[in-house]
Write a protein that holds these residues in place. Sequence first.
Motif, PDB file in Angstrom:
ATOM      1  N   GLN A  55     -13.975  -4.523  -5.579  1.00  0.00           N
ATOM      2  CA  GLN A  55     -12.807  -4.367  -6.441  1.00  0.00           C
ATOM      3  C   GLN A  55     -11.864  -3.308  -5.884  1.00  0.00           C
ATOM      4  OE1 GLN A  55     -14.519  -3.544 -10.267  1.00  0.00           O
ATOM      5  NE2 GLN A  55     -14.789  -5.704 -10.772  1.00  0.00           N
ATOM      6  N   GLU A  57     -11.506  -2.547  -2.708  1.00  0.00           N
ATOM      7  CA  GLU A  57     -10.847  -3.158  -1.548  1.00  0.00           C
ATOM      8  C   GLU A  57      -9.732  -4.103  -1.999  1.00  0.00           C
ATOM      9  OE1 GLU A  57     -11.045  -2.735   1.768  1.00  0.00           O
ATOM     10  OE2 GLU A  57     -12.321  -1.019   1.301  1.00  0.00           O
ATOM     11  N   ASP A  58      -9.994  -4.889  -3.042  1.00  0.00           N
ATOM     12  CA  ASP A  58      -8.958  -5.783  -3.566  1.00  0.00           C
ATOM     13  C   ASP A  58      -7.767  -4.988  -4.078  1.00  0.00           C
ATOM     14  OD1 ASP A  58     -10.419  -8.036  -2.967  1.00  0.00           O
ATOM     15  OD2 ASP A  58     -11.205  -8.298  -5.017  1.00  0.00           O
ATOM     16  N   LEU A  59      -8.038  -3.883  -4.750  1.00  0.00           N
ATOM     17  CA  LEU A  59      -6.960  -3.044  -5.260  1.00  0.00           C
ATOM     18  C   LEU A  59      -6.147  -2.450  -4.115  1.00  0.00           C
ATOM     19  CD1 LEU A  59      -5.604  -1.798  -7.729  1.00  0.00           C
ATOM     20  CD2 LEU A  59      -7.256   0.062  -7.601  1.00  0.00           C
ATOM     21  N   LYS A  60      -6.829  -1.971  -3.070  1.00  0.00           N
ATOM     22  CA  LYS A  60      -6.121  -1.419  -1.909  1.00  0.00           C
ATOM     23  C   LYS A  60      -5.262  -2.488  -1.255  1.00  0.00           C
ATOM     24  CE  LYS A  60      -9.571   2.071  -0.717  1.00  0.00           C
ATOM     25  NZ  LYS A  60     -10.594   2.456   0.267  1.00  0.00           N
ATOM     26  N   ARG A  61      -5.819  -3.698  -1.121  1.00  0.00           N
ATOM     27  CA  ARG A  61      -5.065  -4.796  -0.512  1.00  0.00           C
ATOM     28  C   ARG A  61      -3.836  -5.134  -1.360  1.00  0.00           C
ATOM     29  NH1 ARG A  61      -8.656  -8.725  -0.774  1.00  0.00           N
ATOM     30  NH2 ARG A  61      -9.940  -7.718   0.794  1.00  0.00           N
ATOM     31  N   SER A  62      -4.004  -5.145  -2.675  1.00  0.00           N
ATOM     32  CA  SER A  62      -2.876  -5.426  -3.562  1.00  0.00           C
ATOM     33  C   SER A  62      -1.799  -4.354  -3.447  1.00  0.00           C
ATOM     34  CB  SER A  62      -3.352  -5.516  -5.016  1.00  0.00           C
ATOM     35  OG  SER A  62      -4.235  -6.589  -5.186  1.00  0.00           O
ATOM     36  N   ILE A  63      -2.215  -3.100  -3.341  1.00  0.00           N
ATOM     37  CA  ILE A  63      -1.250  -2.003  -3.204  1.00  0.00           C
ATOM     38  C   ILE A  63      -0.503  -2.131  -1.888  1.00  0.00           C
ATOM     39  CG2 ILE A  63      -1.071   0.493  -2.843  1.00  0.00           C
ATOM     40  CD1 ILE A  63      -3.294   0.804  -4.946  1.00  0.00           C
ATOM     41  N   ASP A  64      -1.221  -2.457  -0.799  1.00  0.00           N
ATOM     42  CA  ASP A  64      -0.561  -2.627   0.502  1.00  0.00           C
ATOM     43  C   ASP A  64       0.442  -3.776   0.459  1.00  0.00           C
ATOM     44  OD1 ASP A  64      -1.933  -0.516   1.587  1.00  0.00           O
ATOM     45  OD2 ASP A  64      -3.477  -1.766   2.549  1.00  0.00           O
ATOM     46  N   GLU A  65       0.060  -4.888  -0.179  1.00  0.00           N
ATOM     47  CA  GLU A  65       0.985  -6.023  -0.302  1.00  0.00           C
ATOM     48  C   GLU A  65       2.210  -5.640  -1.119  1.00  0.00           C
ATOM     49  OE1 GLU A  65      -1.394  -9.140  -1.947  1.00  0.00           O
ATOM     50  OE2 GLU A  65      -2.457  -9.510  -0.061  1.00  0.00           O
ATOM     51  N   ALA A  66       2.001  -4.867  -2.177  1.00  0.00           N
ATOM     52  CA  ALA A  66       3.127  -4.427  -3.008  1.00  0.00           C
ATOM     53  C   ALA A  66       4.053  -3.508  -2.225  1.00  0.00           C
ATOM     54  CB  ALA A  66       2.613  -3.732  -4.269  1.00  0.00           C
ATOM     55  N   LYS A  67       3.461  -2.627  -1.393  1.00  0.00           N
ATOM     56  CA  LYS A  67       4.283  -1.738  -0.567  1.00  0.00           C
ATOM     57  C   LYS A  67       5.110  -2.541   0.429  1.00  0.00           C
ATOM     58  CE  LYS A  67       1.413   2.426  -0.638  1.00  0.00           C
ATOM     59  NZ  LYS A  67       0.558   3.301   0.194  1.00  0.00           N
TER      60      LYS A  67
END
Length: 121
Positions: A55, A57-67
């Motif tokens: 979870q 890792e998914d959150l980090k990936r989502s934050i990177d995509e949002a950035k």
Amino acid sequence: MFDFSFGEIGLIAVVALLVLGPERLPRVARTAGALARRARNSWQSVRDEIERELQAEDLKRSIDEAKQAAAGLQNDIRNASAEVHSSIEKTTADVEAATTPPAAPVPPPNPAQDAVGHEQH
């Protein structure tokens, strides 16, 4: 975790009764139950930790995509702003050209006038 049928459990109980005897069987059963419970709790703890990591890792990936999306939007806004600024400058130049009267033509010099602009006699 383990898939035992009722018949298999019964067979294990009969073998345990024959090997251990009726005096030691209850104590061994309690110990085996406690060990099984401890193993199940440990396995669940490891499983929960893995799920939390996934979870995160998914959150980090989502934050990177949002950035990345925000950076793309920022670039789009800058480009649009530059286009609007360029359009405004062009429109301003067109308006100034349309409202400024053309310069009056300068008449050719008259040789009959002196440098001050008086007629010579």
